[in-house]
Design a protein around this motif. Structure first.
Motif, PDB file in Angstrom:
ATOM      1  N   LYS A 199      50.348  17.684  -0.133  1.00 28.27           N
ATOM      2  CA  LYS A 199      49.029  17.217  -0.571  1.00 28.27           C
ATOM      3  C   LYS A 199      48.856  17.405  -2.068  1.00 28.27           C
ATOM      4  N   GLU A 200      49.334  18.519  -2.593  1.00 20.95           N
ATOM      5  CA  GLU A 200      49.220  18.763  -4.035  1.00 20.95           C
ATOM      6  C   GLU A 200      49.985  17.711  -4.824  1.00 20.95           C
ATOM      7  N   ASP A 203      48.070  14.336  -4.582  1.00 15.47           N
ATOM      8  CA  ASP A 203      46.863  14.324  -5.412  1.00 15.47           C
ATOM      9  C   ASP A 203      47.165  14.026  -6.878  1.00 15.47           C
ATOM     10  N   PRO A 206      47.202   9.437  -7.593  1.00 20.43           N
ATOM     11  CA  PRO A 206      46.185   8.624  -6.925  1.00 20.43           C
ATOM     12  C   PRO A 206      46.484   7.132  -7.073  1.00 20.43           C
ATOM     13  N   ARG A 210      49.289   8.835  -0.836  1.00 19.35           N
ATOM     14  CA  ARG A 210      48.179   9.374  -0.070  1.00 19.35           C
ATOM     15  C   ARG A 210      48.702  10.376   0.934  1.00 19.35           C
TER      16      ARG A 210
END
Length: 283
Positions: A199-200, A203, A206, A210
């Motif tokens: 997830k890091e 992020d 963008p 995703r």
């Protein structure tokens, strides 16, 4: 007689899956399919592909902030380990019902992007990107995504670069909860850290990458009925795989502005007799 070709067996399977569809309509959750004990961690597999004409814009759902709302999901490349391998038949059927092309390179005993076990993945991925030419790649975090946080970050960044340099967008999905047996126990902390690392990384990119947390579907307890694990505590049978295909289709629909095909158009198809379920003892 082989249960995969026995008409009465196929009818019983269809009844169970149809009942699961009714349950989805009522509650949004598929029922748990009974499976026999099995261990499928180390068996090799070939890729699979389901092709149809390119998708047409279907509209209906608003795209999420991540991803380009103008990108049409026409070709999806699926990546993962043996958990992803048993999800692939249902995903292929669902994507085909949406008018999309689908190919899986999920591999039992591997499929990850970290460490020595990932070497076959890094060898195969550029070839698949070059020949299949997907515009969306979905990578499900594998049970082999071990390593320190720095290693996880570096490997996921490499995946981002490889996929986006080929002109595709990347979706990373967390793995379902599964039984941490003696094989996985030494790497439990790394397994738990992998989604956060992914997830890091997502992020930081963008619009191109995703992260999807599948705990929204499975929960976090691999022993709970919601997780829909087979009797080996790791893989899913047909109904669990169909539930995942339905959930992922809805998530992708939000991002790429299409309305997923109704589940009863694909959930009881021939994919339910795929050999991967026979190896697990799924009924």
């Amino acid at each position: 007689m082989n249960s995969e070709t026995n008409p009465s067996t196929r009818r019983r399977r269809t009844v169970r899956l149809t009942a699961g569809i009714a349950l989805v309509t009522a509650t949004g959750v598929f029922g748990l399919t009974a499976c026999d004990d099995s261990d499928n961690k180390s068996e090799a597999t070939d890729g699979r592909s389901d092709s149809t004409p390119s998708a047409t814009a279907r509209g209906g759902l608003e795209p999420s902030a991540a991803g380009d709302k103008n990108v049409r999901l026409a070709k999806l490349l699926w990546m993962g380990d043996s958990i992803g391998e048993v999800q692939a038949p249902a995903l292929g059927a669902a994507m085909k019902a949406n008018g999309m092309e689908f190919k899986s390179m999920a591999a039992a005993g591997g499929g990850g992007v970290i460490g020595e076990v990932a070497e076959p993945t890094w060898e195969q991925l550029p070839k698949e990107l070059g020949s299949f030419k997907p515009n969306v790649v979905v990578y499900q975090i594998t049970t082999y995504d071990w390593g320190k946080t720095e290693e996880q970050h570096a490997s996921y960044e490499r995946l981002v670069k490889t996929v986006t340099d080929a002109g595709a967008e990347l979706v990373i999905v967390s793995a379902p909860p599964f039984r941490i047996d003696d094989f996985y126990k030494p790497h439990e902390a790394e397994i738990k850290a992998a989604p956060k690392s992914a997830k890091e990384v997502a992020d930081k990119h963008p619009g191109k990458v995703r992260f999807l947390d599948a705990a929204a579907l499975w929960g976090t307890d691999g022993a709970a009925a919601k997780a829909q694990r087979s009797n080996d505590g790791i893989h899913s049978c047909q109904q669990g795989s169909a539930a995942f295909a339905q959930w992922l289709g809805k998530e992708l629909g939000k991002q790429y502005s299409f309305t997923p095909a109704a589940v009863d158009r694909w959930a009881t198809g021939s994919w339910t007799g795929d050999k991967v379920y026979g190896r697990l003892g799924c009924k």
